[in-house]
Design a protein around this motif. Structure first.
Motif, PDB file in Angstrom:
ATOM      1  N   GLU A 216       0.821  -1.216   0.000  1.00 44.76           N
ATOM      2  CA  GLU A 216       0.000   0.000   0.000  1.00 44.76           C
ATOM      3  C   GLU A 216       0.854   1.265   0.000  1.00 44.76           C
ATOM      4  O   GLU A 216       0.462   2.301  -0.550  1.00 44.76           O
TER       5      GLU A 216
ATOM      6  N   ARG B  50       1.866   1.807  -3.522  1.00 45.00           N
ATOM      7  CA  ARG B  50       0.767   2.377  -4.303  1.00 45.00           C
ATOM      8  C   ARG B  50       0.613   3.870  -4.016  1.00 45.00           C
ATOM      9  O   ARG B  50       0.416   4.670  -4.933  1.00 45.00           O
TER      10      ARG B  50
ATOM     11  N   THR C  95       1.422   7.475  -6.607  1.00 43.93           N
ATOM     12  CA  THR C  95       0.606   8.645  -6.925  1.00 43.93           C
ATOM     13  C   THR C  95       1.409   9.936  -6.789  1.00 43.93           C
ATOM     14  O   THR C  95       1.017  10.975  -7.340  1.00 43.93           O
TER      15      THR C  95
END
Length: 321
Positions: free
Chosen positions: A278, A281, A285
């Motif tokens: 996570e 991820r 961004t």
């Protein structure tokens, strides 16, 4: 009957024992403060908050992000250098605070190598060269032609050592004369770029992608040596200006003198956080690449980048303040 002197001695002993017991508690026993020497909103701040959240989960204590912006990271960095080396006050160091600033400032109020102990590298990121969406330049070649044409002054904001060197290195390699305008934080720099007070700028890829998607800015090139998978259609500046490469990084350091076992605890926790899918991820961004490693590897990078950024600053033709 115990006399007053004896009672005071007993009380002092009990207090000393209590303090020793608290000191002997397993680290960390209280919340940790993570100082970010830049304003909120920058990729350094955003990635640090992701890391702080993960460290709090790993260590079982709150990790509070405390922004201390000013003077290209010097104010917050100096504060941490003067803090107790107990593992409860940490700094998010960058290539600016711990590499470039030594060459940008004649009287830096801290020694980036001697005053700090490395905990671990967090990650790396490139910068994006951007103009407003309505700018006539649609490529680096077109922009350089405009920058070299007589009769107009060009301006670009900088708010960190890396953004300052980005501008100066562009001038050095392209033969342009873009004037670098200092800003306290990236937020106002971005506002002025969008408003037309400055004509071009270097910002982190994550912000550039968001602004391009919103139809406000246009990305022309990246400062990395290779194209980014997040923006494969965007060329690198090196494709037009061979030798142009600037990569920013951030990591965690402590004041020099931190107990080795505390540093090891922090490094292990940081590496576990950076291994989480996570976190990968969320970093994606931001166009931020996780770069976990040992304390020793980070120390070697600090020393190597200290030399490398001195060379970049010289190549960019920047005179120290």
């Amino acid at each position: 009957m115990t006399n007053p002197l004896q009672r005071r001695d007993v009380l002092a002993l009990l207090l000393a024992l209590g303090a020793g017991s608290a000191h002997a508690q397993k680290y960390p026993a209280t919340p940790i403060r993570l100082i970010v020497p830049f304003a909120p909103g920058m990729v350094t701040d955003s990635s640090s908050r992701i890391i702080a959240e993960g460290l709090a989960q790993e260590l079982g204590q709150p990790v509070v992000v405390d922004n201390k912006p000013g003077a290209q990271g010097i104010l917050g960095t100096r504060q941490v250098a003067a803090s107790a080396p107990d593992g409860y006050t940490l700094l998010v160091a960058t290539n600016g605070t711990h590499a470039a600033n030594s060459s940008l400032f004649r009287n830096l109020p801290y020694d980036p190598i001697k005053d700090f102990a490395p905990i671990g590298l967090i990650g790396t990121a490139a910068w994006a060269l951007v103009v407003r969406q309505n700018d006539p330049a649609r490529s680096v070649t077109e922009l350089l032609a405009h920058l070299r044409a007589p009769g107009k002054n060009w301006h670009a904001p900088y708010f960190s050592a890396a953004s300052q060197v980005c501008i100066s290195l562009l001038n050095a390699l392209a033969g342009t004369s873009v004037q670098a305008i200092p800003y306290k934080a990236n937020g106002q720099a971005l506002t002025d770029l969008l408003g037309g007070q400055v004509e071009l700028g270097f910002i982190d890829i994550g912000t550039a992608l968001a602004q391009q998607s919103a139809g406000k800015l246009r990305m022309l090139a990246l400062t990395s040596s290779a194209r980014s998978p997040l923006a494969p259609g965007i060329p690198t500046l090196a494709e037009s200006l061979p030798g142009y490469e600037i990569i920013s990084w951030s990591g965690i350091v402590s004041p020099r003198g931190i107990p080795p076992e505390v540093a090891s605890t922090l490094n292990a926790a940081l590496r576990r956080v950076l291994a989480r899918p996570e976190v990968h991820r969320r970093f994606a961004t931001l166009a931020f690449e996780p770069a976990p490693g040992s304390e020793q590897a980070f120390q070697q990078k600090l020393q190597a980048d200290h030399t490398r950024w001195a060379r970049l600053v010289k190549q960019a033709g920047i005179e120290p303040e």
